[in-house]
Design an enzyme around this catalytic site. Structure first.
Site, PDB file in Angstrom:
ATOM      1  N   LYS D  78       0.828  -1.207   0.000  1.00 55.07           N
ATOM      2  CA  LYS D  78       0.000   0.000   0.000  1.00 55.07           C
ATOM      3  C   LYS D  78       0.858   1.251   0.000  1.00 55.07           C
ATOM      4  O   LYS D  78       0.426   2.318   0.390  1.00 55.07           O
ATOM      5  CB  LYS D  78      -0.954  -0.006   1.188  1.00 55.07           C
ATOM      6  CG  LYS D  78      -0.356   0.362   2.524  1.00 55.07           C
ATOM      7  CD  LYS D  78      -1.469   0.720   3.522  1.00 55.07           C
ATOM      8  CE  LYS D  78      -0.871   1.014   4.886  1.00 55.07           C
ATOM      9  NZ  LYS D  78      -1.837   1.372   5.889  1.00 55.07           N
ATOM     10  N   ASP D 120       8.798  -3.186 -10.676  1.00 51.10           N
ATOM     11  CA  ASP D 120       8.058  -2.174 -11.410  1.00 51.10           C
ATOM     12  C   ASP D 120       7.488  -1.010 -10.610  1.00 51.10           C
ATOM     13  O   ASP D 120       7.862   0.145 -10.803  1.00 51.10           O
ATOM     14  CB  ASP D 120       6.802  -2.894 -11.934  1.00 51.10           C
ATOM     15  CG  ASP D 120       6.828  -2.951 -13.411  1.00 51.10           C
ATOM     16  OD1 ASP D 120       7.937  -3.174 -13.923  1.00 51.10           O
ATOM     17  OD2 ASP D 120       5.768  -2.748 -14.027  1.00 51.10           O
ATOM     18  N   ASP D 144       9.815 -12.970 -11.159  1.00 50.52           N
ATOM     19  CA  ASP D 144       9.510 -13.446 -12.513  1.00 50.52           C
ATOM     20  C   ASP D 144      10.637 -13.207 -13.501  1.00 50.52           C
ATOM     21  O   ASP D 144      10.568 -13.664 -14.642  1.00 50.52           O
ATOM     22  CB  ASP D 144       8.255 -12.741 -13.052  1.00 50.52           C
ATOM     23  CG  ASP D 144       7.003 -13.172 -12.328  1.00 50.52           C
ATOM     24  OD1 ASP D 144       7.055 -14.160 -11.589  1.00 50.52           O
ATOM     25  OD2 ASP D 144       5.969 -12.519 -12.513  1.00 50.52           O
ATOM     26  N   ARG D 179       0.062 -41.336 -14.264  1.00 52.82           N
ATOM     27  CA  ARG D 179      -0.828 -40.194 -14.285  1.00 52.82           C
ATOM     28  C   ARG D 179      -0.248 -39.025 -15.064  1.00 52.82           C
ATOM     29  O   ARG D 179       0.940 -38.987 -15.361  1.00 52.82           O
ATOM     30  CB  ARG D 179      -1.015 -39.678 -12.851  1.00 52.82           C
ATOM     31  CG  ARG D 179      -2.196 -40.241 -12.153  1.00 52.82           C
ATOM     32  CD  ARG D 179      -2.385 -39.507 -10.845  1.00 52.82           C
ATOM     33  NE  ARG D 179      -3.217 -40.320  -9.970  1.00 52.82           N
ATOM     34  CZ  ARG D 179      -3.131 -40.332  -8.656  1.00 52.82           C
ATOM     35  NH1 ARG D 179      -2.232 -39.577  -8.057  1.00 52.82           N
ATOM     36  NH2 ARG D 179      -3.938 -41.089  -7.947  1.00 52.82           N
ATOM     37  N   GLY D 187       4.259 -16.471 -13.070  1.00 51.51           N
ATOM     38  CA  GLY D 187       4.581 -15.915 -14.383  1.00 51.51           C
ATOM     39  C   GLY D 187       3.321 -15.463 -15.088  1.00 51.51           C
ATOM     40  O   GLY D 187       2.796 -16.180 -15.924  1.00 51.51           O
ATOM     41  N   LEU D 290       4.941 -20.824  -2.224  1.00 51.26           N
ATOM     42  CA  LEU D 290       6.141 -21.614  -1.945  1.00 51.26           C
ATOM     43  C   LEU D 290       7.325 -21.120  -2.766  1.00 51.26           C
ATOM     44  O   LEU D 290       8.478 -21.279  -2.377  1.00 51.26           O
ATOM     45  CB  LEU D 290       5.903 -23.095  -2.272  1.00 51.26           C
ATOM     46  CG  LEU D 290       4.858 -23.811  -1.409  1.00 51.26           C
ATOM     47  CD1 LEU D 290       4.624 -25.212  -1.937  1.00 51.26           C
ATOM     48  CD2 LEU D 290       5.315 -23.853   0.046  1.00 51.26           C
TER      49      LEU D 290
END
EC number: 2.7.1.11
Lengths: 366, 366, 366, 366
Positions: D78, D120, D144, D179, D187, D290
């Site tokens: 904030k 940013d 990222d 499986r 991302g 995580l």
């Protein structure tokens, strides 16, 4: 209900061990939460008690330390108040009885009880302090897992995990290069670390203090593996592993052990013997202090928490002269005296030894 | 001395679990080394037994797998031979009794004994196979640690380690952002994973199936922590944690649980409730399958080795109808029937629950 | 478009290194997927080429090995075909030129190209094979990160990670006991491992081959730390760290280095010197082979995959006599000759050395 | 030589990221050691600057934190002083311009320079503060890895390591149960984490924001793997992965993304689509937070140290309006303006994408 102890001291003695901070945290929080007691942290074991270096432990100070290795209180090996090393003149050390100072500091700081976390040595001093009138509660600490009064001690699972991870690493090199890899682990008198770590790492040969070995079975195992399907061998050897009495190598080892600056331990010796005896390239790795440090495993964090809480209960409720212990999964107090009688060693017919033999592990005795 | 079993089958049933390979390895090596027996690996649990997919396990195939997660034999959930799903026409599945095929394959492959590694479901089938004349030996497997016949099962320590590491990670974010972090862990009926993982991770709130919780104590704990010295809270919640019966949220949860495609589990629900109830930013993480996979810990490798060796001894010596179990540190056979009666749940007065309360953990019941 | 190579050999030479399997996997899959080529795996480096031990690598054999340490092909140090050790009679070894056998096996197996993964020595042999008419492609491998043609090699990040984890562990003991801990790491000629590992572990002193050290600054740093706020010191020393020429200790170290059975390396020597020079308890740990083994880190897996794919492209497209390299984040082929000229050592004014000095690290030179 | 800055502020903004503490440590130690400057730590990002919550950072406070995740200074979302949320009455929040307070606190605390560590948003505020006359130095932070001015940012390697370890774990279950396992990673706009983590984990399918995918190739890959030699598939999908525009699922996903309480993300959606489209059992795991937490890897610790030292040099020497960056292995200052222009996304022809295709990875576009 009134409790016996409003002010509880806590100290950590001897070599460090993952889980110490978990015990300190649990002692402090339990004493504060359940009894409204004050906990005094003593720095560097009994050394801090003699020298009066101690402080009140706040809730904040013991928060977030459960997963940290080492001890926030510090430790020391020179801590026996009855045999305290004092520098009497430039460079000259003399051993003196400074127990009166330790006892005076117990009084000055108003300690109704003192929780001592440590091994053999610490428990002996605790007994003596008890005799001198201090209300003691012991928490067993030995990375070798050889304290007789308890099935298991914290730090052990972490040490064994370090051993197992090391064997995993060494096995990839051994297998790529068709080598013999010897890894020397802690355990001067009891082989629990070598046994558990070796079984978990899938070691081909495990050498323990409790099972004297000869070279022939060891060489035989190496030959068997190098010549057959696999072409590498992992040997896990405890510091205290030994040949049968009377063997010359025992004498050589004994000599080395008394030399404080000895450069090569049993790991190097076993590696040399295997290389010479089998002709296969052999390398030794000594894990040493890596086994003591770092973040405790889950099992050690849980055990440390259980021990710490139990010790605080004993201290606050006036159950003195005891050491907390884990027996068949239950945590309970046992007389300190019981805890310091001898060592819990690996029985040669232990079920894990038997299981290891069944999966093909050689203990060097046959 | 002659042994009962010259050819021993082995299969793994149900969900996977770190340590399965350790059991397969120990069964195979023990049978080969100690009894000169042949071990037949059956693929994908009882499914492979029905379909005749099996092969002899070589020494080489079981070498070096002790530290690998999963099962080299594969597993399956559709394996009950008495209720076997068969595709009778395009897309139409019918459940049939194909037990005759399983029994025929036991005979064809000359299996003198069959070691079944699995949980509840597998043990029930094993019982039925036993009644049908197959010599069965069970090895208990349940990551939730709730098999009643044994104190501990392999895979549990690894799962708890994953939980503890996850909490360690989430705590750094929680603490940097003054957030509440909810972590949902396995345990639909028994809360052992949440209890052990939560205590080891230092969770502030632990919610178990065995101790129904209310929102007030949970919100209270969050408020206490956010307003005082610490400004973050970690909540560890078992899948099966629940509010007292009669609560509307129980009904909502029950509804969701029956929906196989439900998008948010109890973790998300608890996170929403805390955010709305306390005004503090809250995030949920679901560990899910991360808890089942990966390399087993030392404790799980050692236990798997012990279980596997013991199962091979039972099989080879003709001790059938039993499951191997660990009790007070000893590995021994117990009747399969005993193993499948009920579940081993966390007693609300368990000493670790008490220790956790002493260090300040909230279980949501007070 | 037709490609130059339908059959591609691959071998791994020299010491093992995490990431080798990733390269083998990427070479094989790329050759198969992109070119429909066949890949022949040669066992134990050039030794297998001389002795004709090789096999076609299947898709299955290279599946799932990206995360495994070591090399599925095995390695060997005795592999130079031009100087090949042959046992001419019981115990007598003679070095012979068996290059004709290696070349004959290239022909017999129809290898259109040969990918050699290895360090210095391997690249020299690759050059010679190239001169003898074999189409060679090199993949650089050196855990020390000192191959001049490339910015970085796989295995290095894993080795540095082992060093950093070890320092993390040792630091807890050092801090609990107010000790100096010396950790000896790989790097006989280049100190990249000690530099990166030391910076990442927060070592207080880092000793590199490229920056000769004196004892005074080292002792000074120890004194400063032990006397002030912190009471422990971590020293990270490369195998090849050295005092200025002319120093007696250099002579002593040189002597020891030539002794294949030397018991104490530079780590032990530095520890002794510090203990004697400062009076503070000091312990040494030698990481040795632990740095080579185990699962590769993400960076090493990614780099190995990139190198392997690039090498397969070169081999299949007929770009021979090159080694793949990473420069500024791009993977590209460079002449093998360029790769084997000298060593990439740490410039004493490297920006990481400067950053380390800024945060207070002592390099022993001032 | 006199330096520009005697008092340097430091703050961390935005989401947390492993390595933040390493930057704080290096800024503080460098400023103290090399310039004798004082460093003021500002709590909870620009929020603390507005509210005047700051303190001098001591040497001790920044010791031993290099390996700790999170940020000792705290962070906040904030924090924009020009758009600051203020509670104007019970529960009613209003956004106000409180920049005057931030500027006043810069003056009150005598900050000659301010180091802002963040992404940013933080860099945009830093630009604005610069315009308002505060001497700013930026340190880029984005897990990222998509900040355009720098090749790499700290935290990224740790996040990718978490992804790779998770895939390793999930692969054992996937392979035991035949499986499909879908793992959703961070991302939203740039797929670096999915790309690197997927390649390192050996994922069979990788879905990135930069390469729109269709279902057919994905289903095809699953069919190919399930029917052939392997019987499991690992799918690594970035949060921002997307189908081509116009696809209905895109619309559905877009809708979900705008719902702050959405229960299932792209991972669950992809898993459902695969299960329905191929008939193979599929499970999803969402790594979420995580990926942000825990101890930084070696690469991140080293980068954080380099960034922190460089930022302190800029601040102390009066090089303002810049952000430190890593380009081709060199750390250097670049104009902040450059750093905040757009995003560094994965070029669809990136060499690692190509290498991944060569080893058989499907990106869903063909």
């Amino acid at each position: 209900m009134t409790y016996q102890a409003r002010r509880i001291g806590v100290l950590t003695g001897g070599g460090d061990c993952p889980g110490l901070n978990g015990v300190i945290r649990a002692v402090t929080k339990t004493a504060q939460n359940d009894y409204g007691a004050t906990v005094i942290g003593i720095e560097d074991g009994f050394e801090g008690l003699v020298e009066g270096r101690m402080r009140e432990l706040t809730h904040q100070e013991v928060s977030g330390i459960l997963g940290h290795g080492g001890t926030i209180l510090g430790s020391s090996n020179k801590g026996d108040p009855w045999h305290y090393p004092v520098e009497v003149s430039e460079g000259r050390i003399e051993v003196q009885d400074l127990s009166y100072r330790a006892l005076r500091n117990v009084e000055r700081w108003g300690l109704d009880a003192l929780v001592a976390i440590g091994g053999d040595g610490t428990m002996h001093i605790a007994s003596r302090m008890m005799d001198a009138g201090v209300n003691m509660v012991g928490v067993p600490k030995t990375i070798d897992n050889d304290v007789p009064g308890t099935d298991v001690t914290f730090g052990f699972d972490t040490a064994v995990t370090v051993v197992c991870e090391a064997i995993d690493r060494l096995a990839t090199t051994a297998s790529s290069h068709h080598r013999v890899m010897v890894v020397e682990v802690m355990g001067r008198y009891a082989g629990w670390i070598a046994l558990m770590g070796g079984v978990a790492g899938g070691a081909d040969v495990i050498l323990l203090p409790e099972i004297p070995f000869s070279w022939e079975p060891v060489f035989g195992k190496v030959h068997e593996r190098q010549s057959l399907h696999k072409r590498f061998t992992i040997v896990c050897v405890a510091e205290g592993a030994r040949l049968p009495d009377g063997d010359e190598v025992v004498a050589e080892m004994d000599k080395k052990r008394t030399d404080p600056k000895r450069l090569g331990g049993i790991g190097a010796m076993v590696a040399r013997a295997i290389e010479e005896g089998t002709g296969h390239e052999t390398r030794a790795t000594v894990l040493g202090h890596l086994q003591r440090g770092g973040a405790p495993t889950v099992a050690d964090r849980v055990l440390a928490t259980g021990f710490g809480a139990a010790a605080a209960h004993c201290a606050a409720r006036g159950e003195f002269g005891v050491m907390v212990a884990s027996r068949n999964g239950i945590i309970l107090p046992v007389p300190i005296a019981e805890a310091v009688a001898g060592q819990r060693r690996v029985p040669p017919d232990h079920h894990l030894v038997a299981a290891a033999r069944s999966v093909g592990t050689c203990f060097g005795d046959r």
